[in-house]
Design an enzyme around this catalytic site. Structure first.
Site, PDB file in Angstrom:
ATOM      1  N   SER A   1     -61.610 -33.248  47.024  1.00 19.16           N
ATOM      2  CA  SER A   1     -61.091 -33.570  45.698  1.00 19.16           C
ATOM      3  C   SER A   1     -59.858 -32.709  45.484  1.00 19.16           C
ATOM      4  O   SER A   1     -59.896 -31.491  45.720  1.00 19.16           O
ATOM      5  CB  SER A   1     -62.154 -33.310  44.628  1.00 19.16           C
ATOM      6  OG  SER A   1     -61.708 -33.806  43.384  1.00 19.16           O
ATOM      7  N   GLU A   2     -58.760 -33.321  45.056  1.00 22.56           N
ATOM      8  CA  GLU A   2     -57.482 -32.608  45.091  1.00 22.56           C
ATOM      9  C   GLU A   2     -57.416 -31.421  44.138  1.00 22.56           C
ATOM     10  O   GLU A   2     -56.523 -30.596  44.245  1.00 22.56           O
ATOM     11  CB  GLU A   2     -56.305 -33.570  44.852  1.00 22.56           C
ATOM     12  CG  GLU A   2     -56.327 -34.302  43.535  1.00 22.56           C
ATOM     13  CD  GLU A   2     -56.937 -35.691  43.665  1.00 22.56           C
ATOM     14  OE1 GLU A   2     -57.945 -35.831  44.385  1.00 22.56           O
ATOM     15  OE2 GLU A   2     -56.403 -36.627  43.037  1.00 22.56           O
ATOM     16  N   ASN A   3     -58.370 -31.335  43.202  1.00 20.22           N
ATOM     17  CA  ASN A   3     -58.397 -30.154  42.330  1.00 20.22           C
ATOM     18  C   ASN A   3     -59.044 -28.949  42.982  1.00 20.22           C
ATOM     19  O   ASN A   3     -59.312 -27.955  42.307  1.00 20.22           O
ATOM     20  CB  ASN A   3     -59.061 -30.487  40.982  1.00 20.22           C
ATOM     21  CG  ASN A   3     -60.441 -31.084  41.128  1.00 20.22           C
ATOM     22  OD1 ASN A   3     -60.714 -31.789  42.101  1.00 20.22           O
ATOM     23  ND2 ASN A   3     -61.303 -30.820  40.186  1.00 20.22           N
TER      24      ASN A   3
ATOM     25  N   SER B   1     -54.878 -27.117  48.582  1.00 17.17           N
ATOM     26  CA  SER B   1     -55.419 -28.468  48.497  1.00 17.17           C
ATOM     27  C   SER B   1     -54.389 -29.497  48.940  1.00 17.17           C
ATOM     28  O   SER B   1     -54.704 -30.457  49.650  1.00 17.17           O
ATOM     29  CB  SER B   1     -55.869 -28.759  47.063  1.00 17.17           C
ATOM     30  OG  SER B   1     -56.516 -30.007  46.995  1.00 17.17           O
TER      31      SER B   1
END
Lengths: 224, 226, 224, 226
Positions: free
Chosen positions: C47-49, C89
């Site tokens: 998840s990019e967060n 990320s």
């Protein structure tokens, strides 16, 4: 006329490091500066191999070779210290987060140019390490050196003729006989040891020397 | 003794003048420095430029600054604010200028500034409306655009734990942009949930070394130690 | 003729995700793909967060809003998962470390161009998030969409006329009636639901459709 | 089940052909993947390009590769090897090509490759012999040089702990270049002191997430778990 020993030059540099400063000490002579910071003063020593909050050397009995400074000397880490990888370490350096870099020097130009690394000369293998990053990245660059080279010429020169490390980066040169501030292309003598005057020093130095408004006596304690 | 701890969010934001450019950590509504932003609102600071992944969807802090027109410029990857047309209204009234930046480009542009790098080339955005007017350059047969470093005056970040040297650790996904923004500016102010003693954060587990943090403010005084 | 439900499209995407793949799921419809990966298959969801090893949604009772995916849905982290900051990320994303990105789409060009974000239209505030990074950075880009837009035109087009997200990036489009591979500027139909032939689909699509050598029936299980 | 664990250093280096370009972690003599490098020596691999901060000063691994002329090109910030004239001899005999790169530039050039960035501009080295022939460009009145990303085929790194997904943690200053190199290449092989179960490394404390690591080899089988 008593020239400062290497320890006394290190002591003199240490006096100019204020509380709370983030400081990187280059390999060799500069690494000893931390020994002379007053114990009451909190200073954050950075080592480019990924340490912040470097403390005193390890006691002989410990010898943890995964806890070394950039000179491969086994050190300790103070409570509040941290480890990080090389990219983050050089974000600190290149990004202007280090307040003071202390480096050795072969030559310093009156404009602040620094020459302190070896291109291949004779049989010596080349090595630059982190010096170029520190020279351009740190807010202030302090250099430690003998005032005179082996051939008797002053190491502070009009134009460096040795391979450069960085341009216009040196803030102050701490030597065995004088402390010199480099400001806007001029050399200001801030301190001199007993027995030397600006006049006598000038006679042995090619670049023009100016008296700093704070010109004072450089008088280190006896150190062993 | 180095002590970066300030007594209150109000003390911390006193440093921030009208017209300041702020990095604010957080993602959707996770990891925002709500108390610092709220104090900034109470202080009455205006004409702010805010760089954030998105306007916080929370009720405190950035929402109040936006509502009262204190933010004149917003640089973000995602400008929608759930459950409200606030952003749309501001854009329509012309009181908010907006720049949209792809999320990864936003993070890297912020890092660049803290790393002494003036900008970077990326394939992200090539051929899209967001590449308009940007320098294009080919490397190894691929086209890249140049994205300049983002310069800001202050970073307002949120962490889980902090000590008096400014070392920080974070809580799960609330980490997001916070460590990146901390590295970027000359003045980083960290809102921490908990103040801890020096050395309480294992040196292997410090995520933001104190060198990147100038001020620390705790929101829970109960756990305050020095 | 039974068009696939959104859940069935997600199920179909999940079948094409191999063991060991690093996969980013875009907000909205793509986020449901992880629900349909066979339990025996280990897949790493990013998840990019700042999460890797994203697990199932949190049970209602937990509600830790500091543990959310990029769609702000409270999730869990599997043993072996990790947290990291936004730059790291997007090193994963931009640097080509993500095997598969699953995104929604408004339009897909036959050359693989993707349009899936909003420039200001009417009163909607603009939002691009991480879609542009994912489109160019992931090794494969899978898109999920209805085959036809509301006006009845096919979403697979010769040239996108909506704002682009990325150029020549879409690998495969998973729709409610067909699975389409985009290869070297051509559209290959790999699967079709019962009741539709390549011929009838072509009649309603402007771009030329080719039969994939693996052309097969798209037959999802009943899902709720 | 994903299992990145290989049985031995010999198994791991079997992937590496003659002529490969290798990133090797380590600083002075701390954090080198000695057992992988030693296995590479035993395997007889030659014509290697090695990118490292410095040639390891240890007795195993890289020393043997250098001594036997298996390394034809070395890219490093510091080429001296304490207590020996090995490097000088190799340079003099013309069997070793050498490129010197400032340490921070080396680290960032390696990161660039893993981050999808073709290179970066830096003030480091401007005006020095190391800027010769490089693109110069001014930003905001300061001169920068362009330093291209370093591409390599493999990274041979050293970590303290690793699990079957490739997550890694490090030991103090042995971290150095290792996490940066792990990010950079398509094939990263990690020599770990200890294999641990999934989840043993706290997700907050994973320094290298497994996505950056393709193979893990333990040097101590005593602690092996799966």
């Amino acid at each position: 006329m008593n020239n400062l020993t290497r320890q006394q030059i290190a002591w003199r540099v240490a006096q100019d490091i204020p509380e709370g400063a983030y400081v990187n000490l280059g390999s060799g002579m500069p690494l000893t500066v931390s020994d002379y910071v007053p114990a009451t003063r909190e200073v954050m020593f950075h080592s480019e191999n990924g340490l912040l909050g470097v403390g005193p050397r390890q006691a002989q009995a410990i010898k943890d070779m995964n806890l070394v400074n950039a000179g491969n000397i086994p050190v300790t880490l103070l409570p509040g210290g941290s480890f990080f990888h090389h990219c983050d370490s050089f974000v600190m350096v290149r990004g202007g987060h280090i307040d003071i870099s202390v480096l050795g020097a072969y030559q310093v130009g009156q404009n602040g140019d620094l020459a302190n690394w070896d291109l291949p000369q004779g049989r010596k293998a080349p090595a630059v390490g982190g010096a170029m990053d520190l020279a351009v990245g740190a807010k202030k660059v302090f250099v430690m050196m003998e005032y005179f080279a082996k051939d008797g010429s002053a190491k502070i020169v009009e134009h460096c003729n040795l391979p450069l490390t960085g341009l216009k980066c040196v803030t102050t040169a701490y030597t065995d006989i004088a402390v010199l501030d480099l400001i806007n292309g001029k050399v200001f003598v801030r301190e001199l040891i007993e027995g030397i005057t600006l006049h006598t020093l000038q006679a042995e130095t090619d670049v023009e020397l100016h008296a700093s408004p704070q010109l004072a006596l450089l008088k280190p304690p006896a150190l062993t | 003794m180095i002590n970066k701890i300030l007594a209150s969010p109000a003390d911390a934001v006193r440093l921030i003048p009208d017209g300041a450019v702020l990095l604010t950590g957080g993602f959707i509504n996770c990891g925002f420095a709500d108390e610092l932003l709220e104090a900034l609102h109470v202080q009455g600071t205006r004409n702010l430029t805010v760089i954030a992944n998105n306007p916080s969807v929370g009720e405190r802090g950035m929402s109040h600054l936006l509502r009262d027109g204190r933010i004149s410029r917003l640089i973000c990857s995602y400008s929608r604010k759930e459950g409200t047309t606030l952003i749309e209204d501001l854009l329509e009234s012309g009181t908010l200028a907006l720049e949209i930046v792809p999320q990864g480009t936003l993070a890297e542009r912020i890092r660049c500034n803290g790393a002494g790098i003036p900008g970077f080339y990326t394939r992200t955005g090539v051929g899209t409306p967001l590449a308009a007017g940007k320098e294009h350059r080919d490397f190894d047969g691929e086209t890249y655009i140049f994205e300049p470093a983002i310069k800001a005056d202050f970073a307002l970040i949120r962490a889980l734990r902090g000590d008096r040297w400014g070392n920080l650790s974070y809580d799960k996904a609330a980490r997001n942009f916070n460590p990146v923004m901390a590295m970027s500016t000359a003045v980083t102010i960290a809102q921490v949930d908990e103040l801890v003693d020096l050395g309480s954060i294992d040196p292997e587990h410090v995520i933001t070394p104190g060198i990147f943090v100038q001020h620390v403010v705790a929101t829970s005084v109960a756990t305050r130690k020095s």
